[in-house]
Motif scaffolding. Sequence first.
Motif, PDB file in Angstrom:
ATOM      1  N   THR A  82       0.837  -1.207   0.000  1.00  0.00           N
ATOM      2  CA  THR A  82       0.000   0.000   0.000  1.00  0.00           C
ATOM      3  C   THR A  82       0.873   1.259   0.000  1.00  0.00           C
ATOM      4  O   THR A  82       0.631   2.200  -0.762  1.00  0.00           O
ATOM      5  N   ALA A  83       1.918   1.244   0.853  1.00  0.00           N
ATOM      6  CA  ALA A  83       2.813   2.404   0.945  1.00  0.00           C
ATOM      7  C   ALA A  83       3.483   2.667  -0.399  1.00  0.00           C
ATOM      8  O   ALA A  83       3.607   3.819  -0.832  1.00  0.00           O
ATOM      9  N   MET A  84       3.885   1.574  -1.077  1.00  0.00           N
ATOM     10  CA  MET A  84       4.536   1.723  -2.381  1.00  0.00           C
ATOM     11  C   MET A  84       3.564   2.340  -3.395  1.00  0.00           C
ATOM     12  O   MET A  84       3.922   3.232  -4.160  1.00  0.00           O
ATOM     13  N   GLN A  85       2.310   1.870  -3.362  1.00  0.00           N
ATOM     14  CA  GLN A  85       1.309   2.416  -4.282  1.00  0.00           C
ATOM     15  C   GLN A  85       1.051   3.886  -4.006  1.00  0.00           C
ATOM     16  O   GLN A  85       0.666   4.631  -4.890  1.00  0.00           O
ATOM     17  N   LYS A  86       1.286   4.291  -2.752  1.00  0.00           N
ATOM     18  CA  LYS A  86       1.088   5.693  -2.391  1.00  0.00           C
ATOM     19  C   LYS A  86       2.385   6.487  -2.498  1.00  0.00           C
ATOM     20  O   LYS A  86       2.500   7.575  -1.937  1.00  0.00           O
ATOM     21  N   HIS A  87       3.393   5.900  -3.177  1.00  0.00           N
ATOM     22  CA  HIS A  87       4.690   6.558  -3.414  1.00  0.00           C
ATOM     23  C   HIS A  87       5.429   6.876  -2.117  1.00  0.00           C
ATOM     24  O   HIS A  87       6.197   7.822  -2.063  1.00  0.00           O
ATOM     25  N   ASN A  88       5.185   6.116  -1.075  1.00  0.00           N
ATOM     26  CA  ASN A  88       5.873   6.337   0.192  1.00  0.00           C
ATOM     27  C   ASN A  88       6.982   5.298   0.344  1.00  0.00           C
ATOM     28  O   ASN A  88       6.808   4.247   0.949  1.00  0.00           O
ATOM     29  N   LYS A  89       8.148   5.632  -0.231  1.00  0.00           N
ATOM     30  CA  LYS A  89       9.265   4.683  -0.259  1.00  0.00           C
ATOM     31  C   LYS A  89       9.772   4.361   1.147  1.00  0.00           C
ATOM     32  O   LYS A  89      10.080   3.216   1.462  1.00  0.00           O
ATOM     33  N   LYS A  90       9.824   5.402   1.981  1.00  0.00           N
ATOM     34  CA  LYS A  90      10.372   5.214   3.322  1.00  0.00           C
ATOM     35  C   LYS A  90       9.526   4.219   4.120  1.00  0.00           C
ATOM     36  O   LYS A  90      10.062   3.295   4.735  1.00  0.00           O
ATOM     37  N   LEU A  91       8.198   4.399   4.078  1.00  0.00           N
ATOM     38  CA  LEU A  91       7.314   3.500   4.822  1.00  0.00           C
ATOM     39  C   LEU A  91       7.421   2.074   4.272  1.00  0.00           C
ATOM     40  O   LEU A  91       7.427   1.104   5.045  1.00  0.00           O
ATOM     41  N   THR A  92       7.530   1.951   2.949  1.00  0.00           N
ATOM     42  CA  THR A  92       7.696   0.622   2.347  1.00  0.00           C
ATOM     43  C   THR A  92       8.910  -0.072   2.945  1.00  0.00           C
ATOM     44  O   THR A  92       8.848  -1.245   3.344  1.00  0.00           O
ATOM     45  N   MET A  93      10.021   0.675   3.021  1.00  0.00           N
ATOM     46  CA  MET A  93      11.253   0.068   3.529  1.00  0.00           C
ATOM     47  C   MET A  93      11.144  -0.280   5.006  1.00  0.00           C
ATOM     48  O   MET A  93      11.616  -1.330   5.440  1.00  0.00           O
ATOM     49  N   ILE A  94      10.501   0.606   5.775  1.00  0.00           N
ATOM     50  CA  ILE A  94      10.324   0.323   7.209  1.00  0.00           C
ATOM     51  C   ILE A  94       9.502  -0.958   7.381  1.00  0.00           C
ATOM     52  O   ILE A  94       9.847  -1.846   8.162  1.00  0.00           O
ATOM     53  N   MET A  95       8.406  -1.059   6.596  1.00  0.00           N
ATOM     54  CA  MET A  95       7.518  -2.217   6.724  1.00  0.00           C
ATOM     55  C   MET A  95       8.221  -3.515   6.308  1.00  0.00           C
ATOM     56  O   MET A  95       8.051  -4.555   6.944  1.00  0.00           O
ATOM     57  N   LEU A  96       9.014  -3.445   5.231  1.00  0.00           N
ATOM     58  CA  LEU A  96       9.757  -4.641   4.808  1.00  0.00           C
ATOM     59  C   LEU A  96      10.780  -5.041   5.874  1.00  0.00           C
ATOM     60  O   LEU A  96      10.943  -6.223   6.188  1.00  0.00           O
ATOM     61  N   GLY A  97      11.439  -4.028   6.454  1.00  0.00           N
ATOM     62  CA  GLY A  97      12.408  -4.302   7.509  1.00  0.00           C
ATOM     63  C   GLY A  97      11.738  -4.954   8.712  1.00  0.00           C
ATOM     64  O   GLY A  97      12.244  -5.925   9.278  1.00  0.00           O
ATOM     65  N   LEU A  98      10.564  -4.445   9.051  1.00  0.00           N
ATOM     66  CA  LEU A  98       9.791  -4.978  10.173  1.00  0.00           C
ATOM     67  C   LEU A  98       9.402  -6.434   9.908  1.00  0.00           C
ATOM     68  O   LEU A  98       9.490  -7.286  10.796  1.00  0.00           O
TER      69      LEU A  98
END
Lengths: 206, 94
Positions: A82-98
């Motif tokens: 969802t974060a990626m679809q919303k162009h939020n790269k930082k949140l995508t990376m945080i979520m993948l790290g989590l």
Amino acid sequence: METTINPSVDLHRDDTASKIGMWLFIFTEILLFGGLFIVYSVYRFRNPVAFHLAHQELSVTMGFINTVILLISSATVAIAITAMQKHNKKLTMIMLGLTLLLALVFMINKYFEWGAKFEHGMYPGSELMANLGHGDMLFFSLYFFMTGLHGVHIIIGMVLLTITLIKVKSGAVNAGKYQLLENSGLYWHLVDLIWIFLFPLFYLIH
Amino acid sequence: MSEEKTHVVSIKTHLLVLFTLIILTVITVLITSIELGPYNTAAALVIATAKALVVLLYFMHLRFDEPIYRIMFGLVIAIFVAVIIVTFFDYLYR
């Protein structure tokens, strides 16, 4: 977006085909584990008492904690997309790290769970297991094989998610092209899906 | 093309789905801890199937994707169910 991609010079890419391919692979995995579930059900049906007694050796608390960990990690992967679809790269990376962190915690729990069994001399091929009754031996063999195979899938999923995380960081996977993220996500959900059935079958049912 | 088709599921929905899944897990643990005889297995499997459906429909986007994925999934499950039925007929009436 900082870069505009011109579709006419873009290499041929078919996201739908890529996703269907991933689903076809997931189907083979479902049938693989499905087959094992049938084997389990048949042996359970033939050795109800032994399976009931053997299942009490497993810790429901441990299984429950691991179930919750996997469910949360599934949600974090879904949020990453969802974060990626919303162009939020930082949140995508945080979520993948989590997600990777939760996967690691799952494996550490598994290590302690299996480790305790090994200490008691309970592992595939051990003398203790060879001397068990027929039903008990079947239960523990299936337990080690199915949770072990599931563990292998967790490790593969972690590798996939790490590659995805690196590519998201470098920008190779971005809001305009995130099929790898979506497919790794599907794989991770599959791992969760299998555990959803493993948990009640081995830890709960009596 | 594909940009128009993508359905973005909100983070709130994902968190709500997660909450539902955890509640269902707690319910399974509680249900199986009381003695229900043969209904134990049935209850655990019904809840597990419900959880699996929630994961498939929301986390795996089956609900929002084109019908082709649902059709393919349905076919695979139909094959799997057929194998289960055949196997159990064999063991029950052997």
